[in-house]
Scaffold this motif. Sequence first.
Motif, PDB file in Angstrom:
ATOM      1  N   ARG B  87      47.874 -44.067-124.297  1.00 27.59           N
ATOM      2  CA  ARG B  87      48.568 -45.344-124.507  1.00 27.59           C
ATOM      3  C   ARG B  87      47.548 -46.464-124.675  1.00 27.59           C
ATOM      4  NH1 ARG B  87      51.654 -40.978-124.337  1.00 27.59           N
ATOM      5  NH2 ARG B  87      53.800 -41.383-123.723  1.00 27.59           N
ATOM      6  N   GLY B  88      47.940 -47.472-125.449  1.00 32.08           N
ATOM      7  CA  GLY B  88      47.090 -48.641-125.597  1.00 32.08           C
ATOM      8  C   GLY B  88      45.810 -48.375-126.375  1.00 32.08           C
ATOM      9  N   VAL B  89      45.817 -47.356-127.219  1.00 32.31           N
ATOM     10  CA  VAL B  89      44.634 -46.953-127.977  1.00 32.31           C
ATOM     11  C   VAL B  89      44.996 -46.887-129.464  1.00 32.31           C
ATOM     12  CG1 VAL B  89      43.152 -44.941-128.437  1.00 32.31           C
ATOM     13  CG2 VAL B  89      43.504 -45.726-126.085  1.00 32.31           C
ATOM     14  N   ASP B  90      44.117 -47.404-130.318  1.00 29.18           N
ATOM     15  CA  ASP B  90      44.351 -47.342-131.762  1.00 29.18           C
ATOM     16  C   ASP B  90      44.225 -45.913-132.270  1.00 29.18           C
ATOM     17  OD1 ASP B  90      44.510 -50.138-131.805  1.00 29.18           O
ATOM     18  OD2 ASP B  90      42.402 -50.381-132.356  1.00 29.18           O
ATOM     19  N   TYR B  91      45.155 -45.521-133.141  1.00 29.60           N
ATOM     20  CA  TYR B  91      45.020 -44.216-133.772  1.00 29.60           C
ATOM     21  C   TYR B  91      45.595 -44.252-135.187  1.00 29.60           C
ATOM     22  CZ  TYR B  91      49.942 -43.164-132.613  1.00 29.60           C
ATOM     23  OH  TYR B  91      51.321 -43.181-132.518  1.00 29.60           O
ATOM     24  N   ALA B  92      45.459 -43.144-135.894  1.00 33.86           N
ATOM     25  CA  ALA B  92      46.038 -42.978-137.235  1.00 33.86           C
ATOM     26  C   ALA B  92      46.440 -41.519-137.365  1.00 33.86           C
ATOM     27  CB  ALA B  92      45.028 -43.352-138.316  1.00 33.86           C
ATOM     28  N   SER B  93      47.299 -41.217-138.335  1.00 40.55           N
ATOM     29  CA  SER B  93      47.870 -39.868-138.420  1.00 40.55           C
ATOM     30  C   SER B  93      47.784 -39.304-139.829  1.00 40.55           C
ATOM     31  CB  SER B  93      49.364 -39.885-138.040  1.00 40.55           C
ATOM     32  OG  SER B  93      49.571 -40.467-136.786  1.00 40.55           O
ATOM     33  N   LEU B  94      47.585 -37.998-139.881  1.00 42.91           N
ATOM     34  CA  LEU B  94      47.683 -37.256-141.126  1.00 42.91           C
ATOM     35  C   LEU B  94      48.740 -36.181-140.908  1.00 42.91           C
ATOM     36  CD1 LEU B  94      46.205 -37.016-143.953  1.00 42.91           C
ATOM     37  CD2 LEU B  94      44.938 -35.144-142.904  1.00 42.91           C
ATOM     38  N   ILE B  95      49.689 -36.061-141.830  1.00 44.82           N
ATOM     39  CA  ILE B  95      50.809 -35.143-141.686  1.00 44.82           C
ATOM     40  C   ILE B  95      50.748 -34.163-142.853  1.00 44.82           C
ATOM     41  CG2 ILE B  95      53.325 -34.948-141.638  1.00 44.82           C
ATOM     42  CD1 ILE B  95      51.813 -38.319-140.906  1.00 44.82           C
ATOM     43  N   GLU B  96      50.761 -32.865-142.544  1.00 48.30           N
ATOM     44  CA  GLU B  96      50.708 -31.839-143.587  1.00 48.30           C
ATOM     45  C   GLU B  96      51.858 -30.859-143.379  1.00 48.30           C
ATOM     46  OE1 GLU B  96      46.353 -30.686-144.371  1.00 48.30           O
ATOM     47  OE2 GLU B  96      46.416 -31.391-142.298  1.00 48.30           O
ATOM     48  N   SER B  97      52.483 -30.456-144.465  1.00 48.13           N
ATOM     49  CA  SER B  97      53.651 -29.578-144.394  1.00 48.13           C
ATOM     50  C   SER B  97      53.530 -28.505-145.456  1.00 48.13           C
ATOM     51  CB  SER B  97      54.909 -30.425-144.630  1.00 48.13           C
ATOM     52  OG  SER B  97      56.048 -29.602-144.790  1.00 48.13           O
ATOM     53  N   ASP B  98      54.143 -27.348-145.205  1.00 48.14           N
ATOM     54  CA  ASP B  98      54.091 -26.288-146.219  1.00 48.14           C
ATOM     55  C   ASP B  98      55.165 -26.446-147.292  1.00 48.14           C
ATOM     56  OD1 ASP B  98      56.128 -25.660-144.467  1.00 48.14           O
ATOM     57  OD2 ASP B  98      55.557 -23.556-144.236  1.00 48.14           O
ATOM     58  N   VAL B  99      56.109 -27.316-147.088  1.00 47.06           N
ATOM     59  CA  VAL B  99      57.072 -27.671-148.144  1.00 47.06           C
ATOM     60  C   VAL B  99      57.088 -29.200-148.243  1.00 47.06           C
ATOM     61  CG1 VAL B  99      58.490 -25.610-147.772  1.00 47.06           C
ATOM     62  CG2 VAL B  99      59.101 -27.740-146.631  1.00 47.06           C
ATOM     63  N   PRO B 100      57.486 -29.748-149.393  1.00 42.87           N
ATOM     64  CA  PRO B 100      57.500 -31.213-149.525  1.00 42.87           C
ATOM     65  C   PRO B 100      58.464 -31.853-148.521  1.00 42.87           C
ATOM     66  CG  PRO B 100      57.582 -30.179-151.687  1.00 42.87           C
ATOM     67  CD  PRO B 100      57.783 -29.074-150.674  1.00 42.87           C
ATOM     68  N   VAL B 101      58.000 -32.949-147.931  1.00 40.27           N
ATOM     69  CA  VAL B 101      58.807 -33.731-146.994  1.00 40.27           C
ATOM     70  C   VAL B 101      58.562 -35.214-147.282  1.00 40.27           C
ATOM     71  CG1 VAL B 101      58.784 -31.980-145.145  1.00 40.27           C
ATOM     72  CG2 VAL B 101      56.952 -33.698-145.245  1.00 40.27           C
ATOM     73  N   VAL B 102      59.366 -36.060-146.638  1.00 40.07           N
ATOM     74  CA  VAL B 102      59.165 -37.509-146.713  1.00 40.07           C
ATOM     75  C   VAL B 102      58.878 -37.999-145.298  1.00 40.07           C
ATOM     76  CG1 VAL B 102      60.199 -39.730-147.339  1.00 40.07           C
ATOM     77  CG2 VAL B 102      60.678 -37.686-148.703  1.00 40.07           C
ATOM     78  N   VAL B 103      57.870 -38.874-145.153  1.00 42.69           N
ATOM     79  CA  VAL B 103      57.399 -39.304-143.837  1.00 42.69           C
ATOM     80  C   VAL B 103      57.470 -40.824-143.692  1.00 42.69           C
ATOM     81  CG1 VAL B 103      55.336 -39.466-142.371  1.00 42.69           C
ATOM     82  CG2 VAL B 103      55.918 -37.302-143.479  1.00 42.69           C
ATOM     83  N   GLN B 104      57.973 -41.255-142.559  1.00 41.63           N
ATOM     84  CA  GLN B 104      58.050 -42.680-142.231  1.00 41.63           C
ATOM     85  C   GLN B 104      57.603 -42.846-140.782  1.00 41.63           C
ATOM     86  OE1 GLN B 104      61.794 -44.269-143.468  1.00 41.63           O
ATOM     87  NE2 GLN B 104      61.488 -46.269-142.531  1.00 41.63           N
ATOM     88  N   HIS B 105      57.030 -43.993-140.455  1.00 37.41           N
ATOM     89  CA  HIS B 105      56.453 -44.215-139.121  1.00 37.41           C
ATOM     90  C   HIS B 105      57.037 -45.498-138.552  1.00 37.41           C
ATOM     91  CE1 HIS B 105      53.214 -43.333-136.191  1.00 37.41           C
ATOM     92  NE2 HIS B 105      53.150 -44.645-136.014  1.00 37.41           N
TER      93      HIS B 105
END
Lengths: 129, 129, 129, 129
Positions: B87-105
């Motif tokens: 908690r309280g720490v900066d981060y970033a994300s990479l999301i990988e899937s074996d089929v196409p998806v749509v990603v929202q944060h």
Amino acid sequence: MYVPSQVGHRRWAIAEGYIPEFSNGPAPQFTSHETVCVLNASDSDAHVELTVFFTDREPVGPYRLTVGARRTLHQRMNDLADPPIPRGVDYASLIESDVPVVVQHTRLDSRQSANALITTIGHPIPEES
Amino acid sequence: MYVPSQVGHRRWAIAEGYIPEFSNGPAPQFTSHETVCVLNASDSDAHVELTVFFTDREPVGPYRLTVGARRTLHQRMNDLADPPIPRGVDYASLIESDVPVVVQHTRLDSRQSANALITTIGHPIPEES
Amino acid sequence: MYVPSQVGHRRWAIAEGYIPEFSNGPAPQFTSHETVCVLNASDSDAHVELTVFFTDREPVGPYRLTVGARRTLHQRMNDLADPPIPRGVDYASLIESDVPVVVQHTRLDSRQSANALITTIGHPIPEES
Amino acid sequence: MYVPSQVGHRRWAIAEGYIPEFSNGPAPQFTSHETVCVLNASDSDAHVELTVFFTDREPVGPYRLTVGARRTLHQRMNDLADPPIPRGVDYASLIESDVPVVVQHTRLDSRQSANALITTIGHPIPEES
């Protein structure tokens, strides 16, 4: 698994920018601020240049940042110097990197009793053809 | 009608990430949190890998999630384990899937008296050519 | 001037969806709600189909909407019927139109004392090749 | 360094638009408003035309704006005239420029005790082929 050298773009733009002039709540976490978030998923350090545009004067910069390989940097615009970004003034940003990165822009506005937040992924600029 | 196998991309990035350290209001709905939302409109289960990047340490993950065929999963980052996201720490994300998806944060920040919200569609990473 | 028939895409996705279960402030403007905003800049009516995906059940829809030529429709998800979208439940949306449109998704959350807002442009799905 | 003439697109769309009808806090900074933010990183002035679409009437405009070379303009929709944008009414926007620009849209809603904010990068419309 992903190919680290191909996550993102080398150039990004953000058209909105505004650091509110005052704040409510303890610093630094509730200080009104804007942050440019850069993800460098590559295996090379990213050398990033940030140019800031205004309504009625020439752009300033480039401000130079380094984002390490496989790191993210969330840089508060409030903390840029030489020159500092003025508060309460409209601006926009252009972000350029020597390796592909992903850019997102966020504001925390604590001028009233509860903070408000905005964010958007930047606009990627395709490579020159 | 849509072709389910072609809704979205296999790789997405989010440059902003930050789980606030405290909250106001009843849990779990007003607990300060971040959520990665994945839509899998395809007719096959999506096997998703989530890699999390930090400012000053090596990435962690991949965290593994399954999003069923024709389902959406809104995964709280707060609930990831092995290791938990600090908690309280900066981060970033990479999301990988074996089929196409749509990603929202999305983030809900309830540190002050009324919650603040942010969201953005992720940045899609084109397929390797 | 713009070519009206070419503003936008025929298919869009939104991965985040959640209608909060309660509200503060006078209805309807402060009722917690989500809205799908569709811009049809073309010279033909747009016949729009909305499919809604859930975490643990099959998708529902399509809900059918018409957006007139040179009009925008901001459709509250709260007002969809047959079946209604449940409150306090995670969902995602796929939007399909017979003419190109532009799609944006917004939430107003008034569960606490001051409303919070989120918005994002949707994720456009390219045409089948 | 960037090629100024190639930062952005000539046409953009925003599907969401709504200027809240009332406000809390001192004007003008806490007046509920929407702003279209335009970044012109090019070396030529940008002549911008803004067309506004409604639910139940023909579009109005174009409103004409000039964004100087290497400047950003954050234009409050509240300040447009001939005709003014009505308050409390759903609308959408199409932005056209003679040089490439980047467009972002923001709302400040101060109807309740603490302001809420939303923003999104616009949807770029590719050039005609």
